[in-house]
Every structure is written in C-alpha cells, then in structure tokens.
Write an enzyme that holds these catalytic residues in place. Structure first.
Site, PDB file in Angstrom:
ATOM      1  N   ASP A 405     -45.222 -58.111  65.773  1.00 27.07           N
ATOM      2  CA  ASP A 405     -46.490 -57.586  66.004  1.00 27.07           C
ATOM      3  C   ASP A 405     -46.059 -56.398  64.907  1.00 27.07           C
ATOM      4  O   ASP A 405     -44.934 -56.007  64.954  1.00 27.07           O
ATOM      5  CB  ASP A 405     -47.077 -57.175  66.973  1.00 27.07           C
ATOM      6  CG  ASP A 405     -48.159 -56.358  67.080  1.00 27.07           C
ATOM      7  OD1 ASP A 405     -49.144 -56.593  66.202  1.00 27.07           O
ATOM      8  OD2 ASP A 405     -48.105 -55.156  67.607  1.00 27.07           O
ATOM      9  N   ASP A 597     -46.638 -55.057  71.672  1.00 26.26           N
ATOM     10  CA  ASP A 597     -46.848 -54.136  72.678  1.00 26.26           C
ATOM     11  C   ASP A 597     -48.178 -53.934  73.222  1.00 26.26           C
ATOM     12  O   ASP A 597     -48.561 -53.167  74.154  1.00 26.26           O
ATOM     13  CB  ASP A 597     -46.599 -52.662  71.816  1.00 26.26           C
ATOM     14  CG  ASP A 597     -47.458 -52.395  70.616  1.00 26.26           C
ATOM     15  OD1 ASP A 597     -47.591 -53.158  69.830  1.00 26.26           O
ATOM     16  OD2 ASP A 597     -48.353 -51.389  71.121  1.00 26.26           O
TER      17      ASP A 597
END
Length: 705
Positions: A405, A597
């Site tokens: 990500d 996250d």
C-alpha cells in the site's frame, strides 16, 4: 471456549508431542497446543465441561506419558511466590544431580583402572546405580502402566542387556554419559528459553497512579483505568499506553520496535507501554486499559505464536510417533531374527540390537525444530517484528511478490496542505467547506486539512454527514449541500472539474452542485522505502504498489521509489485492491506478501499469503487481519523478516539432515559391528545437544544493518 493451563514437571520435548497427540483424541477439544518451551497448554473446547473433572482427565493423560507431569490453572499473582520457591528447589535438585553424577563418574573411572575382578564389577554396578537410578525407577513405573517405548525404558533395557552380555564397563559408562548428555541438553534448552524470556521481559510490574489529592498509589497495571493519571519516573517502564500531559523526557523503545536510538517525548506525544523512561519525570493520561495496551498485545501475540505450527513442526511431531516403534521393531529383528539366518550367534546380534535401542529416541528432532521457530519468533520480536505463528514464518521463505500500500506504508502518512487552488469565491471560504467535509475524518488527508489555517467550524451547524469510503463526503451545513472528495466523486455527482497538470493528492470541494476549487495535499516518502524496494528487486522479487491516488501522483511516487511503471496500480477503491491482489496472486509462482496499514487494507491483508501491517500507525482491524506486525512502521523490516525466514529454514534443514544422518549412519555401523554403545549415545543425546545449540544460535545472530 478457550482455556489455558501451566504445565508442571515437563522435561521432555518428545513427551510434549505425545501429550498433544493424546489430547487431540478428546472429542470435546477442538484445538490444542502443548508448548514445551513456554510450558503452557492452550486449548479450545467445543462445549463447556466441569473444570475439576476435565483437569483431572488432562492430568491423567499427562502423567501417563511422563510421570509427574500435570497441568494447573494459569498462574496468578498469589501463587508466584510458590513458583519462585519451586524454582529454588529445582536449582538445589540440579546441584544434587551434579554431585551424584560426579561421584558416579569417579567410581566409573576407578573401576576402569582395576583388573577384571568381583571388586571391579561391584564398583561399576555402584557407578551405574548412582547415575541411573532415576532412569530405572521411571522405566519400572512406565512398565507398570503399559508404556514400553519411552527413552527411560529403552535406555534401561539397553544397559541391562549389556550387563547380561558381560559388558559391565560399557553398561555403566553408557548410562553415565547418557545422563551427562541429558544434563547438558536440558541446560542448552533452558538457556535458550531464558534468552527468549529475556527478549520478552517487557511486562511492567507496577504503575504509579496519581490520586485526586496529589498522592501516589502503586497498583497492578491490570487495575488501572482509562483516564487515570500515571507518574513515570526515570528508569521506570511505561506501564500502559497513554499521552504525555506534563513533562518531557527521552524514551527507549528498543524492546518494542528494535529502534536503538532513544526518542524525545513531550506533552501531547503518545507513549507505548513497555518503553523505558530514560531521563525526566512525566505524567501520562492512560488511553488504553492493560488488556488492550501495546505490551499486553505483544506478549499475547508471541505466546500464541506457538499454537500456529509450521508444516515442518507438524511433520516432525508425526514422524516421531512412527520413528521409535519402527526402530524398536528393527532392533528385535536384528537381535532375535538375524541369529537364525546369519552367523555370529545371539550374543553378537543382541549386542548390535542394543545400539538400535539407544538411538531410537527422536529428541534431537522434536526439540530442535520447534526451538528453531521459537527462537526466530523471539528474535523477530526483539527487532520490533511480531510474527503470529511458525506457519507464517515458514511461508516467508517462499515469496516472489511483495505488494505495498502507498500511504502510511511507503510514505509517512503525514500529509500537509501544499497548495489551494480557488476557482470560485475566496480561499478562506473554500478551506471552511473542506474542513466541514473532513470534520469527522480520521484519515491522514482529512486531518491535514483540519490542521491547516485558522478557519474554525461550529459542529452544531453540521446537519448531516455521510461518507462513501474511497470517494468522499456529502455534508449538510446551514442548509448547504457540501461535497468534498475525489474527482470521481465529483463526476458521479455531475460536477465538472477542470483538468490538473500537477501531481499530488487532490481534494475537490463543491457547494450546492457548484465547483469551488481543490486542495493539493502532499505526503513524504519514508527514508528506507527506496532501499527496501531496491533490495527486494535485487533478490528477484517483484514489487507492486497499490494506491487510490490518481495516475500522475501514483506514477511520480512509484518512479521515485524505483517501482516499474506496469506494477504501479492507481485509482483503486478498497474493493479494487481485493481484485487487483487476486490478479497479482494468480501471476505469482511462490507466494505473495501484502504490506498495509489502514482499515481499507484489512481484506487484502487477510487474503495475502502473508499479510504485514504497520503496528505504530496501523488500525486495530488491520493489525488483527495481518500475520506479521511491524511495530515501528519501517518497510525495511520486510527485508529483515525475509532474511530471518531464510535463516530459520536453513537451521531447520541443518538439524533434520544432521540428526537423521548421524542416526542412520550409526545404525548401519552398528549392524556391521563397527559402532558400539558409546557411539550410539552420541547419536542420541550428543546429537540432541548439538542440534539445540544450533537452533539457539538464531538468538545470537547479529541484526544486519
């Protein structure tokens, strides 16, 4: 229904495997894990049972496998003094054992110096009895219970057989050196356990709670409530997660994150339980109770890691159940069958059969393989990497794709407003409406807008607020309809927006279907991101980046990091990440890691072969959905866990190859008449000691810079 018990008097790794095998047969138990190194039994019940009757049943099974072993409810603060006293008793017993072994060894040496006589035989029998009396007693006890194939019985039969064959010196010597080998094996295992316990010695013992009258009360951290004020003095460990409200200091986070350099802690900074306050006295307002605090979660994750066993551990446990009986049958065939068809007589072949009995215990494998995984997981925790099980560590050795990500993973996730572009009205008005839309946002971009400028918002004037994840927010403020979000969000609401030639994350603002302008928000790349990607690519691993940013912004960040353009995936909504990861996994030949996250990353973290979350800024749901947690949010930790996984795999292969190789060679030499019982002892306890020492070397491996 989950239950946890302390295991008492368990001294054999092979016995731990046998106990687990027997407990697996109980129909009321769904999952069970007997951990030899943490001395804990964890199990999940299908249905509740009477606690006393159930515990009695468990203890009968444990005692039958290894006499004296039993389970007790999880240790409480009240009986810790009893445990401490028991540890002192065990140390005293160990000293007595050393004295007895020394006397036995001395008698053995004296016996060897004598000429063949009755006196010599008596001295050797005394040496044998002193050294092996506990082995003989255990063997007799097990024999009464119908247990024939444990190491005590086999060692007793082998040495008594040597006496019958007239080899008094060999019988006594084998027993003595077997006990010496067992002693060093136990010492090596205990040293490894202590090293891991030291790595995890982050649990706070007390908390200084500040009362309303200004006095301090020392309490158990588990009794502290959210909102309580704590005083943490220099040299003390932070007991619970909280926020500094008074004072400043330097904080040592090494035990949690692996960061060797202390960091400054000031008012409004968050501090994590388990850290050490190095300099000034600080006051902390508790934000999480003990069960939800960082130190509690770390200890729980590491302790529970043993229940998620790797395939190598499962294989060794299963292998051990068949290995010993097969070797015993071969010994019987050699001792009783071969004399009928091969020259040499019963005495010769019985002597060679005894060698098989001595090396039939698979302790080297059942001790060293789980210890290797246990050591690796303990070492990782010291480096700020929490691996939730040996199965995930094993998967990490076969990885050919890493998917990142972007925000908060490769970048810092600390956005700042870089530019405001107004198309209608004034900048202050545009910023006001943007803040209204982001008023309830927890996203870093929303927070950056809320923290920018001096425009204030009256929450009571917000009449409605509806967020569409990945798109934007629709809010009602003083009867005005406000839209704040992406370009796609504007287009879906039939609002035309001018084309932008600049890169960066862009937030568009419209009021009553009229476009007012856009705000450019900029993120910063983490210092280690580029180095991480370069090293992954150097190892032949494909690197992808997934982001919700527009193509221009995504490509700019990706190119700066060195990610190939065809592996930069932009304009992704949460559901798009799932389909994109499925597409990437289909191309992977080995395995895929996903590193993220946020809340939006939870589905892809769970779907990856190994999901890695950022523990410092990551959401709780992302941490729960992942298999590995990076406590300091450093992407370079990916390189460290891959290196650790390869080292772990190397040590497992070394121990399996060495242990089986030596045993097979000694078996063959024994049949050919080249090996004796002395060499067989080395093939048993000697190999076990060396394998355990090899497994524990992982704890001493220096972290690569």
């Amino acid at each position: 229904m989950k239950r946890e018990y302390e295991i008492k008097n368990l001294h054999c790794g092979g016995c731990a495997s046998k106990i687990q095998y027997e407990l697996d047969k109980i129909k009321e138990i769904k999952d069970v894990n007997v951990d030899f190194y943490t001395k804990k039994l964890k199990l999940t019940m299908i249905e509740p049972l009477d606690e006393n009757e159930f515990l009695k049943q468990l203890n009968q099974i444990a005692d039958k496998v290894e006499p004296g072993t039993y389970f007790s409810p999880k240790e409480s603060l009240q009986n810790k003094s009893e445990t401490s006293q028991k540890e002192k008793t065990e140390k005293e017993d160990s000293k007595i054992e050393i004295i007895v072994l020394t006397i036995g060894l001395t008698l053995f040496v004296v016996g060897l110096t004598l000429e063949k006589s009755l006196q010599k035989d008596i001295i050797l029998i005394l040496a044998y009895g002193l050294s092996g009396y506990d082995i003989l007693l255990s063997a007799f006890s097990n024999l009464r219970k119908g247990k024939f194939l444990d190491e005590n019985f086999l060692m007793s039969i082998a040495t008594i057989g040597a006496f019958i064959l007239g080899d008094f010196a060999e019988a006594a010597g084998v027993m003595i050196f077997y006990k010496i080998g067992e002693f060093f094996q136990d010492m090596a295992v205990n040293n490894s356990k202590k090293s891991i316990e030291k790595l995890m010695s982050i649990k706070p013992d007390f908390a200084n709670v500040k009362k309303s009258d200004g006095t301090l009360e020392i309490v158990d951290p588990m009794k502290v409530k959210v909102g309580d004020i704590l005083i943490v003095k220099p040299g003390e460990r932070v007991p619970l997660d909280g926020k500094i409200i008074l004072g400043s200091t330097t904080i040592d986070k090494a035990a949690l994150t692996g960061e060797s350099i202390p960091v400054l802690g000031e008012v409004e900074d968050e501090v994590l339980s388990g850290c050490i306050n190095l300099s000034g006295t600080i006051e902390i307002k508790v934000t999480k109770n003990y069960s939800q605090s960082t130190v509690s979660r770390i200890i729980e994750m590491v302790e529970n890691a043993g229940s998620k066993k790797a395939q190598a551990e499962k294989f060794i446990t299963k292998f051990a159940r068949y290995y010993t009986p097969v070797v015993v049958v071969l010994a019987l065939l050699i001792g009783l069958g071969l004399p009928l068809v091969v020259a040499g007589g019963f005495k010769l072949w019985l002597s060679r059969a005894l060698i098989f009995l001595v090396i039939s215990c698979p302790c080297a494998l059942v001790l060293s393989v789980p210890l290797t995984f246990f050591s690796s997981i303990g070492k990782a925790s010291k480096q700020g990497i929490l691996i939730k099980g040996g199965n995930y560590l094993e998967r990490l050795k076969n990885i050919d794709v890493v998917v990142f990500d972007k925000t908060g993973t490769l970048t810092k996730g600390k956005f700042k407003v870089n530019k405001i572009e107004v198309f209608k009205g004034e900048e202050e008005s545009l910023l006001k409406y943007a803040k209204i839309g982001e008023f309830y946002s927890n996203h870093p971009i929303g927070k950056a807008i809320l923290n920018y400028g001096n425009v204030s918002i009256n929450e009571w004037d917000i009449q409605g607020h509806n967020e569409k994840a990945g798109y934007g927010v629709n809010a009602l403020y003083n009867n005005k309809e406000i839209l704040v979000g992406s370009k796609k969000f504007m287009e879906n609401n039939d609002i035309d927006v001018p084309k932008s030639d600049e890169y960066g994350t862009v937030v568009y603002v419209a009021v009553d279907s009229e476009f007012l302008g856009r705000i450019y928000v900029e993120d910063e790349i983490k210092e280690s991101s580029k180095k991480t990607i370069n090293e992954l690519k150097a190892q032949g691993i494909d690197v992808y980046m997934l982001t919700g940013d527009n193509k221009k912004t995504g490509n700019h960040i990706g190119e700066e990091l060195g990610i190939d353009e065809d592996k930069i995936c932009t304009h992704l909504l949460p559901e798009d990440k799932v389909s994109k990861l499925e597409e990437i996994k289909a191309k992977s030949k080995k395995g895929t890691i996903y590193v993220g996250d946020g809340i939006n990353d939870a589905p892809v973290l769970a779907m990856a072969d190994v999901g890695v979350s950022m523990g410092k800024i990551g959401s709780d749901i992302a941490i729960e959905s992942s298999d590995v947690v990076l406590m300091n949010d450093d992407p370079y930790k990916i390189i460290e866990i891959l290196n650790l996984a390869n080292l772990n795999n190397k040590v497992v292969l070394e121990n399996v190859t060495f242990a089986l190789g030596v045993k097979i060679v000694v078996m063959i030499l024994g049949v050919l008449g080249v090996a004796n019982l002395w060499l067989a002892i080395f093939a048993d306890v000697g190999v076990s000691v060396l394998a355990v020492l090899n497994a524990s070397k992982i704890l001493k491996e220096k972290k690569e810079s």
